[in-house]
Design a protein around this motif. Sequence first.
Motif, PDB file in Angstrom:
ATOM      1  N   VAL A  73       0.758  -1.099  -0.019  1.00 38.32           N
ATOM      2  CA  VAL A  73      -0.046  -0.021  -0.086  1.00 38.32           C
ATOM      3  C   VAL A  73       0.746   1.288   0.079  1.00 38.32           C
ATOM      4  N   THR A  74       1.956   1.261   0.614  1.00 37.00           N
ATOM      5  CA  THR A  74       2.815   2.312   0.687  1.00 37.00           C
ATOM      6  C   THR A  74       3.599   2.659  -0.548  1.00 37.00           C
ATOM      7  N   GLU A  75       4.088   1.584  -1.225  1.00 40.54           N
ATOM      8  CA  GLU A  75       4.665   1.777  -2.386  1.00 40.54           C
ATOM      9  C   GLU A  75       3.664   2.312  -3.635  1.00 40.54           C
ATOM     10  N   ALA A  76       2.177   1.617  -3.151  1.00 45.21           N
ATOM     11  CA  ALA A  76       1.575   2.324  -4.193  1.00 45.21           C
ATOM     12  C   ALA A  76       1.122   3.642  -4.127  1.00 45.21           C
ATOM     13  N   PHE A  77       1.031   4.226  -3.116  1.00 48.79           N
ATOM     14  CA  PHE A  77       0.715   5.552  -2.570  1.00 48.79           C
ATOM     15  C   PHE A  77       1.842   6.452  -3.014  1.00 48.79           C
ATOM     16  N   ASN A  78       3.310   5.882  -2.832  1.00 44.76           N
ATOM     17  CA  ASN A  78       4.256   6.672  -3.339  1.00 44.76           C
ATOM     18  C   ASN A  78       4.600   6.762  -4.838  1.00 44.76           C
ATOM     19  N   THR A  79       3.959   5.639  -5.355  1.00 42.84           N
ATOM     20  CA  THR A  79       3.947   5.735  -7.002  1.00 42.84           C
ATOM     21  C   THR A  79       3.259   7.011  -7.545  1.00 42.84           C
ATOM     22  N   ILE A  80       2.422   7.660  -6.683  1.00 44.80           N
ATOM     23  CA  ILE A  80       1.475   8.802  -7.026  1.00 44.80           C
ATOM     24  C   ILE A  80       2.287  10.040  -6.601  1.00 44.80           C
ATOM     25  N   SER A  81       3.264  10.532  -7.328  1.00 43.43           N
ATOM     26  CA  SER A  81       4.156  11.775  -6.590  1.00 43.43           C
ATOM     27  C   SER A  81       3.380  12.624  -5.861  1.00 43.43           C
ATOM     28  N   TRP A  82       2.455  13.238  -6.209  1.00 48.66           N
ATOM     29  CA  TRP A  82       1.897  14.242  -5.655  1.00 48.66           C
ATOM     30  C   TRP A  82       0.841  13.724  -4.481  1.00 48.66           C
ATOM     31  N   LEU A  83       0.405  12.697  -4.171  1.00 46.54           N
ATOM     32  CA  LEU A  83      -0.435  12.450  -3.191  1.00 46.54           C
ATOM     33  C   LEU A  83      -0.148  12.339  -1.919  1.00 46.54           C
ATOM     34  N   MET A  84       1.091  12.037  -1.541  1.00 45.81           N
ATOM     35  CA  MET A  84       1.572  11.970  -0.129  1.00 45.81           C
ATOM     36  C   MET A  84       1.741  13.481   0.315  1.00 45.81           C
ATOM     37  N   PRO A  85       2.376  14.154  -0.549  1.00 46.42           N
ATOM     38  CA  PRO A  85       2.661  15.671  -0.188  1.00 46.42           C
ATOM     39  C   PRO A  85       1.008  16.319  -0.006  1.00 46.42           C
ATOM     40  N   LEU A  86       0.143  16.145  -0.834  1.00 45.09           N
ATOM     41  CA  LEU A  86      -1.177  16.600  -0.820  1.00 45.09           C
ATOM     42  C   LEU A  86      -1.632  16.284   0.608  1.00 45.09           C
ATOM     43  N   VAL A  87      -1.663  14.786   1.021  1.00 50.37           N
ATOM     44  CA  VAL A  87      -2.267  14.466   2.446  1.00 50.37           C
ATOM     45  C   VAL A  87      -1.578  15.230   3.577  1.00 50.37           C
ATOM     46  N   GLY A  88      -0.180  15.295   3.029  1.00 53.20           N
ATOM     47  CA  GLY A  88       0.532  16.079   4.332  1.00 53.20           C
ATOM     48  C   GLY A  88       0.271  17.300   4.701  1.00 53.20           C
ATOM     49  N   LEU A  89       0.232  18.066   3.565  1.00 53.10           N
ATOM     50  CA  LEU A  89      -0.433  19.568   3.706  1.00 53.10           C
ATOM     51  C   LEU A  89      -1.606  19.488   4.222  1.00 53.10           C
ATOM     52  N   PHE A  90      -2.449  18.821   4.066  1.00 54.86           N
ATOM     53  CA  PHE A  90      -3.872  18.679   4.856  1.00 54.86           C
ATOM     54  C   PHE A  90      -4.002  18.385   6.028  1.00 54.86           C
ATOM     55  N   GLU A  91      -2.984  17.572   6.145  1.00 51.74           N
ATOM     56  CA  GLU A  91      -2.419  17.048   7.883  1.00 51.74           C
ATOM     57  C   GLU A  91      -2.069  18.056   8.514  1.00 51.74           C
ATOM     58  N   ILE A  92      -1.163  19.006   8.028  1.00 49.27           N
ATOM     59  CA  ILE A  92      -0.615  19.944   8.754  1.00 49.27           C
ATOM     60  C   ILE A  92      -1.884  21.382   8.762  1.00 49.27           C
ATOM     61  N   ILE A  93      -2.350  21.380   7.930  1.00 47.99           N
ATOM     62  CA  ILE A  93      -3.402  22.476   7.924  1.00 47.99           C
ATOM     63  C   ILE A  93      -4.448  22.224   9.121  1.00 47.99           C
ATOM     64  N   GLY A  94      -4.890  20.854   8.843  1.00 52.22           N
ATOM     65  CA  GLY A  94      -6.303  20.331   9.525  1.00 52.22           C
ATOM     66  C   GLY A  94      -5.677  20.330  11.307  1.00 52.22           C
ATOM     67  N   GLY A  95      -4.398  19.750  11.449  1.00 54.50           N
ATOM     68  CA  GLY A  95      -3.819  19.905  12.784  1.00 54.50           C
ATOM     69  C   GLY A  95      -3.862  21.174  13.281  1.00 54.50           C
ATOM     70  N   ILE A  96      -3.216  22.385  12.724  1.00 58.26           N
ATOM     71  CA  ILE A  96      -3.227  23.604  13.022  1.00 58.26           C
ATOM     72  C   ILE A  96      -4.464  24.203  13.557  1.00 58.26           C
ATOM     73  N   LEU A  97      -5.565  23.749  12.518  1.00 51.84           N
ATOM     74  CA  LEU A  97      -6.871  24.381  12.784  1.00 51.84           C
ATOM     75  C   LEU A  97      -7.519  23.592  13.929  1.00 51.84           C
ATOM     76  N   PHE A  98      -7.202  22.107  13.977  1.00 51.55           N
ATOM     77  CA  PHE A  98      -7.878  21.484  15.249  1.00 51.55           C
ATOM     78  C   PHE A  98      -7.501  22.189  16.571  1.00 51.55           C
ATOM     79  N   ILE A  99      -6.213  22.432  16.658  1.00 53.50           N
ATOM     80  CA  ILE A  99      -5.562  23.040  17.889  1.00 53.50           C
ATOM     81  C   ILE A  99      -6.312  24.228  18.160  1.00 53.50           C
ATOM     82  N   ILE A 100      -6.596  25.337  17.411  1.00 57.92           N
ATOM     83  CA  ILE A 100      -7.387  26.460  17.851  1.00 57.92           C
ATOM     84  C   ILE A 100      -8.683  26.446  18.053  1.00 57.92           C
TER      85      ILE A 100
END
Length: 128
Positions: free
Chosen positions: A42-69
């Motif tokens: 699964v990890t290899e499959a996700f990593n073959t889509i080069s933009w997917l994990m950075p996009l998820v990471g960006l939303f994790e960071i944004i969501g995490g910051i919003l969740f704290i406030i």
Amino acid sequence: MKNKIIFILSLLFGLMFINAGLNKFFNYLPPPDDLPESMLKVTEAFNTISWLMPLVGLFEIIGGILFIIPKTRALGAIVIFPIMVGILLTNTINMPAGLPLAAILFVINLWVIVENRTKYLPLIAAKS
């Protein structure tokens, strides 16, 4: 007392997602040695889509910051919810050992959504 518990849980929850999002950009947390074969695929499959994990990471960071406030927590809970569903399903199917933590985080996210349900009502109110 309830507000203090929600704040502490929200802080920890948000920091976990910020950390997970940053890790998708900088890869500073090594994967565990005992990952099941299905999870590696699964990890290899996700990593073959080069933009997917950075996009998820960006939303994790944004969501995490919003969740704290506190003022933006309701929005953060909605931003993180689809990611949380993916985490829960991935752990259910491919790595059941991670399911207890995923379930706890899912319940925290749902709790915050339920606590803020009145903020979502205008989004679904019928217009005449």
